[in-house]
Design a protein around this motif. Structure first.
Motif, mmCIF file in Angstrom:
data_model
loop_
_atom_site.group_PDB
_atom_site.id
_atom_site.type_symbol
_atom_site.label_atom_id
_atom_site.label_comp_id
_atom_site.label_asym_id
_atom_site.label_seq_id
_atom_site.Cartn_x
_atom_site.Cartn_y
_atom_site.Cartn_z
ATOM 1 N N SER A 528 0.823 -1.205 0.000
ATOM 2 C CA SER A 528 0.000 0.000 0.000
ATOM 3 C C SER A 528 0.861 1.260 0.000
ATOM 4 O O SER A 528 0.410 2.327 -0.425
ATOM 5 C CB SER A 528 -0.928 0.015 1.212
ATOM 6 O OG SER A 528 -0.198 0.259 2.411
ATOM 7 N N ARG A 529 2.136 1.142 0.464
ATOM 8 C CA ARG A 529 3.065 2.282 0.477
ATOM 9 C C ARG A 529 3.949 2.302 -0.765
ATOM 10 O O ARG A 529 4.923 3.067 -0.827
ATOM 11 C CB ARG A 529 3.958 2.196 1.716
ATOM 12 C CG ARG A 529 3.233 2.395 3.035
ATOM 13 C CD ARG A 529 3.119 3.853 3.355
ATOM 14 N NE ARG A 529 2.508 4.085 4.668
ATOM 15 C CZ ARG A 529 2.436 5.266 5.244
ATOM 16 N NH1 ARG A 529 2.946 6.311 4.645
ATOM 17 N NH2 ARG A 529 1.842 5.414 6.406
ATOM 18 N N PHE A 530 3.637 1.434 -1.749
ATOM 19 C CA PHE A 530 4.385 1.392 -3.008
ATOM 20 C C PHE A 530 5.881 1.194 -2.779
ATOM 21 O O PHE A 530 6.721 1.806 -3.451
ATOM 22 C CB PHE A 530 4.147 2.671 -3.830
ATOM 23 C CG PHE A 530 2.698 2.950 -4.098
ATOM 24 C CD1 PHE A 530 1.992 2.233 -5.054
ATOM 25 C CD2 PHE A 530 2.028 3.916 -3.359
ATOM 26 C CE1 PHE A 530 0.655 2.490 -5.284
ATOM 27 C CE2 PHE A 530 0.682 4.174 -3.587
ATOM 28 C CZ PHE A 530 -0.008 3.457 -4.556
ATOM 29 N N GLY A 531 6.213 0.320 -1.816
ATOM 30 C CA GLY A 531 7.606 -0.018 -1.585
ATOM 31 C C GLY A 531 8.386 0.994 -0.779
ATOM 32 O O GLY A 531 9.630 0.925 -0.733
ATOM 33 N N ASP A 532 7.734 1.924 -0.127
ATOM 34 C CA ASP A 532 8.400 2.934 0.697
ATOM 35 C C ASP A 532 8.771 2.305 2.039
ATOM 36 O O ASP A 532 7.920 2.147 2.923
ATOM 37 C CB ASP A 532 7.456 4.119 0.898
ATOM 38 C CG ASP A 532 8.050 5.186 1.824
ATOM 39 O OD1 ASP A 532 9.242 5.079 2.174
ATOM 40 O OD2 ASP A 532 7.299 6.108 2.210
ATOM 41 N N VAL A 533 10.045 1.933 2.189
ATOM 42 C CA VAL A 533 10.478 1.238 3.405
ATOM 43 C C VAL A 533 10.353 2.124 4.636
ATOM 44 O O VAL A 533 9.785 1.703 5.655
ATOM 45 C CB VAL A 533 11.923 0.711 3.240
ATOM 46 C CG1 VAL A 533 12.463 0.181 4.583
ATOM 47 C CG2 VAL A 533 11.952 -0.395 2.196
ATOM 48 N N PRO A 534 10.873 3.362 4.651
ATOM 49 C CA PRO A 534 10.743 4.189 5.858
ATOM 50 C C PRO A 534 9.280 4.419 6.254
ATOM 51 O O PRO A 534 8.921 4.337 7.431
ATOM 52 C CB PRO A 534 11.441 5.500 5.486
ATOM 53 C CG PRO A 534 12.395 5.117 4.396
ATOM 54 C CD PRO A 534 11.707 4.046 3.619
ATOM 55 N N GLY A 535 8.414 4.727 5.251
ATOM 56 C CA GLY A 535 7.011 4.980 5.566
ATOM 57 C C GLY A 535 6.314 3.736 6.095
ATOM 58 O O GLY A 535 5.516 3.809 7.044
ATOM 59 N N THR A 536 6.594 2.583 5.487
ATOM 60 C CA THR A 536 5.995 1.333 5.962
ATOM 61 C C THR A 536 6.465 1.011 7.370
ATOM 62 O O THR A 536 5.670 0.567 8.218
ATOM 63 C CB THR A 536 6.348 0.183 5.006
ATOM 64 O OG1 THR A 536 5.939 0.517 3.681
ATOM 65 C CG2 THR A 536 5.682 -1.103 5.447
ATOM 66 N N ALA A 537 7.753 1.221 7.640
ATOM 67 C CA ALA A 537 8.287 0.943 8.979
ATOM 68 C C ALA A 537 7.614 1.819 10.023
ATOM 69 O O ALA A 537 7.271 1.361 11.123
ATOM 70 C CB ALA A 537 9.805 1.150 8.984
ATOM 71 N N ARG A 538 7.405 3.101 9.692
ATOM 72 C CA ARG A 538 6.712 3.979 10.641
ATOM 73 C C ARG A 538 5.279 3.498 10.888
ATOM 74 O O ARG A 538 4.794 3.521 12.014
ATOM 75 C CB ARG A 538 6.711 5.415 10.107
ATOM 76 C CG ARG A 538 8.030 6.143 10.261
ATOM 77 C CD ARG A 538 7.857 7.639 10.039
ATOM 78 N NE ARG A 538 7.303 7.931 8.718
ATOM 79 C CZ ARG A 538 8.062 8.096 7.615
ATOM 80 N NH1 ARG A 538 9.379 8.001 7.696
ATOM 81 N NH2 ARG A 538 7.486 8.371 6.459
#
Length: 597
Positions: A528-538
């Motif tokens: 759902s975050r299109f592969g955004d690791v920092p955003g997904t981790a948050r």
């Protein structure tokens, strides 16, 4: 039958096997002549229709019992089934006068009619628009009516069921202002007064029911308990500006039909008023019976018409039963609460929705919310026609002709009022508006649309993110959730055509269930975050390196190469088909996931 509190009238059905005594010895013919007969079709009466009937019971194949002269209901049997002849023969051995079964699609089996002739037991089928519990009450009330005094013995010359005329006639007999009420203290009819009503009577008549505060007083004092437990007249002395009152319960056999209240009108009630009111109760019984049966019949007929229209089996007669024409535009609204799981007529509950159900409103709050919403729908102008369907309420609403903007406004106006009714019950509402249709025959399309919108609303409510995120939608139509609806339809279509698409996801979910991990929510959030690791981790509340470790596990353990766009698409479809969406952080699961690596 529903249970009642001490402030409500109790029903005292005769025990199975007992004989109910009635004046005039009621027969099958006299029973069918009451309103109960409108809910039954007589298929066979080998001994004629004048066989005596002594009671009503329910057939139970697991019991050895006697049912001499009873009409036995067999809810689990239809007239075309192979078991119907066995049920009829067993009931005949128990002494039943008649047996009522469901109406089958193929009509009565010849063997069933042969058994009826062999045993001499009458055979009837239930009309599809009436529920079994309603039929039992109608038969018991009809039996009491059939065994009551002939109509010619009534001291009043009032057409049967004309309650306003009855109230006026009883007022002349008793010598006071009469109010006729149902068992729930709702006003059915009242007589005019010569000297003006006292404030309580005026408030009762204007509100069409006894005020709540007054019911609380009558309950606390034990007045209602006494009223419903005796055939005698009960006296309530004058209280300040409230005049004295006499009240008596009206019964037909063991069925409580309502009550009659006499209030002093300008002068104290005379001494003969008690005896006159006692006689009035006997006089009123057949009138209240006819009124109740007619009301039950009409309500059941309307409910069946709504069901037929919503399920696509209705016709012009179904529409006419609701006061609609074959060209009346309409729309369907669907209502539930955030804690409810809807399973009929729509997609199955997802895992997230089942979890939400465990944490949602208590069942009594949900049921009360839908009851209040149903009342709100029927009180709306134009009248909405509600139908309870599993854990949701569907409402068929007629719309203004040839005015699409006004139609949309009318639908949303009712939707907002339904949401308010649910909130008044202490629950959190979800109200979906289907697509308007040009005629009642197209109501199933609107219903399907409403159910899909409701599915999206429920899914969004389970995914509501914490930390100041906006509240999920409570009221919506297709335009409000267009993208989610299109995605939902695509997922259902793809899942049906290519069931193997969620193969890796099934393995992933099984691993989560077995080990208590949260890899599926991790994958859902990452996609759902299109592969955004920092955003997904948050979002998940973990360190980016922890997330990268989990993503490597998805590749090595489950073969999910998330750098491949085709794999990402299939994984997204699989997760959606399984009902998985990005979830709120679950620190405890995150820790278990890291430990189980």
């Amino acid at each position: 039958m529903s249970t009642t509190s001490s402030s409500s009238p109790s029903h005292r059905p005769a025990a199975p096997g007992t004989t109910e005594q009635h004046q005039g010895h009621p027969t099958l013919a006299s029973l069918l002549a009451t309103a109960a007969g409108e809910a039954l079709d007589l298929l066979a009466a080998p001994r004629g229709s004048h066989v005596p009937v002594h009671g009503v019971g329910v057939f139970d194949a697991g019991e050895t019992f006697t049912a001499h002269g009873q009409v036995l209901l067999a809810p689990g049997t239809d007239d075309s089934s192979d078991t119907a002849p066995l049920v009829l023969r067993s009931a005949a051995r128990a002494g039943a006068a008649a047996v009522v079964v469901r109406r089958g699609a193929g009509g009565a089996a010849p063997r069933l009619l042969e058994v009826a002739a062999e045993t001499g037991t009458a055979l009837l089928t239930r009309a599809p628009w009436v529920e079994w519990t309603e039929l039992i009450g109608m038969l018991r009330a009809g039996l009491a009516h059939a065994g009551g005094p002939p109509a010619g013995e009534s001291p009043t010359d009032v057409p049967l069921g004309d309650l306003p005329a009855l109230a006026r006639a009883l007022s002349a007999l008793v010598g006071g202002a009469i109010t006729i009420e149902d068992p729930d203290s709702r006003v059915l009819a009242f007589s005019p007064t010569e000297h003006g009503s006292d404030p309580l009577r005026r408030q009762t008549i204007l509100g069409q029911q006894v005020p709540r505060w007054r019911l609380a007083e009558l309950t606390a004092s034990g007045f209602l308990r006494t009223l419903w437990s005796t055939d005698e007249v009960v006296h309530r002395p004058a209280e300040g500006q409230f005049s004295e009152r006499l009240a008596v319960a009206v019964r037909a056999g063991d069925e409580v039909l309502g009550s009659i209240w006499a209030a002093a009108d300008g002068s104290p009630l005379r001494e003969a008023a008690r005896q006159a009111l006692r006689e009035a109760a006997r006089t009123a019984a057949p009138h209240l019976l006819r009124h109740r049966q007619r009301t039950q019949y009409a309500a059941a007929h309307r409910r069946r018409a709504v069901q037929d229209l919503l399920e696509g089996t209705g016709d012009a007669d179904s529409a006419a039963a609701l006061g609609l024409t074959a060209e009346t535009p309409c729309v369907v609204l669907s209502v539930t609460t955030r804690g409810a799981v809807t399973t009929r007529g729509g997609p199955p509950p997802t895992a997230d929705q089942e979890t939400a159900d465990q944490e949602g409103e208590p069942p009594d709050s949900h049921d009360r919310a839908l009851r209040l919403a149903s009342l709100q729908a029927t009180a709306h102008q134009p009248t909405g026609h509600p139908l309870r369907d599993a854990d949701r309420l569907d409402v068929l609403l007629p719309l203004p002709d040839e005015d699409p903007p006004e139609a949309d406004t009318a639908a949303r106006r009712l939707a907002l009022r339904l949401a308010a009714a649910v909130r008044d019950a202490g629950a959190l509402p979800l109200v979906a508006i289907g697509t308007p249709q040009p005629a009642p025959a197209q109501a199933p399309r609107s219903r399907t649309s409403a159910h899909l919108v409701l599915h999206v609303l429920r899914d969004r409510s389970t995914r509501a993110a914490p930390g100041g995120a906006p509240e999920p939608l409570e009221v919506a139509d297709e335009a409000d959730v267009r993208a989610a609806l299109d995605a939902l339809r695509a997922v259902h279509a793809v899942a049906g055509l290519t069931p193997q698409v969620d193969g890796p996801v099934r393995e992933l979910l099984a691993h989560d269930a077995q080990h208590g991990t949260a890899l599926a929510p991790t994958l859902a959030a990452y996609l759902s975050r299109f592969g955004d690791v920092p955003g997904t981790a948050r979002e998940l509340g973990v360190h980016p390196n922890t997330l990268r470790y989990r993503l490597r596990r998805l590749r090595t353990r489950f073969g999910l190469d998330l750098d491949d766009p085709d794999v990402r698409l299939l994984a997204e479809l699989g997760l959606r088909a399984a009902g998985r969406r990005p979830a709120a952080p679950q620190d405890e699961r995150d820790k278990r996931d890291d430990r189980s690596g």
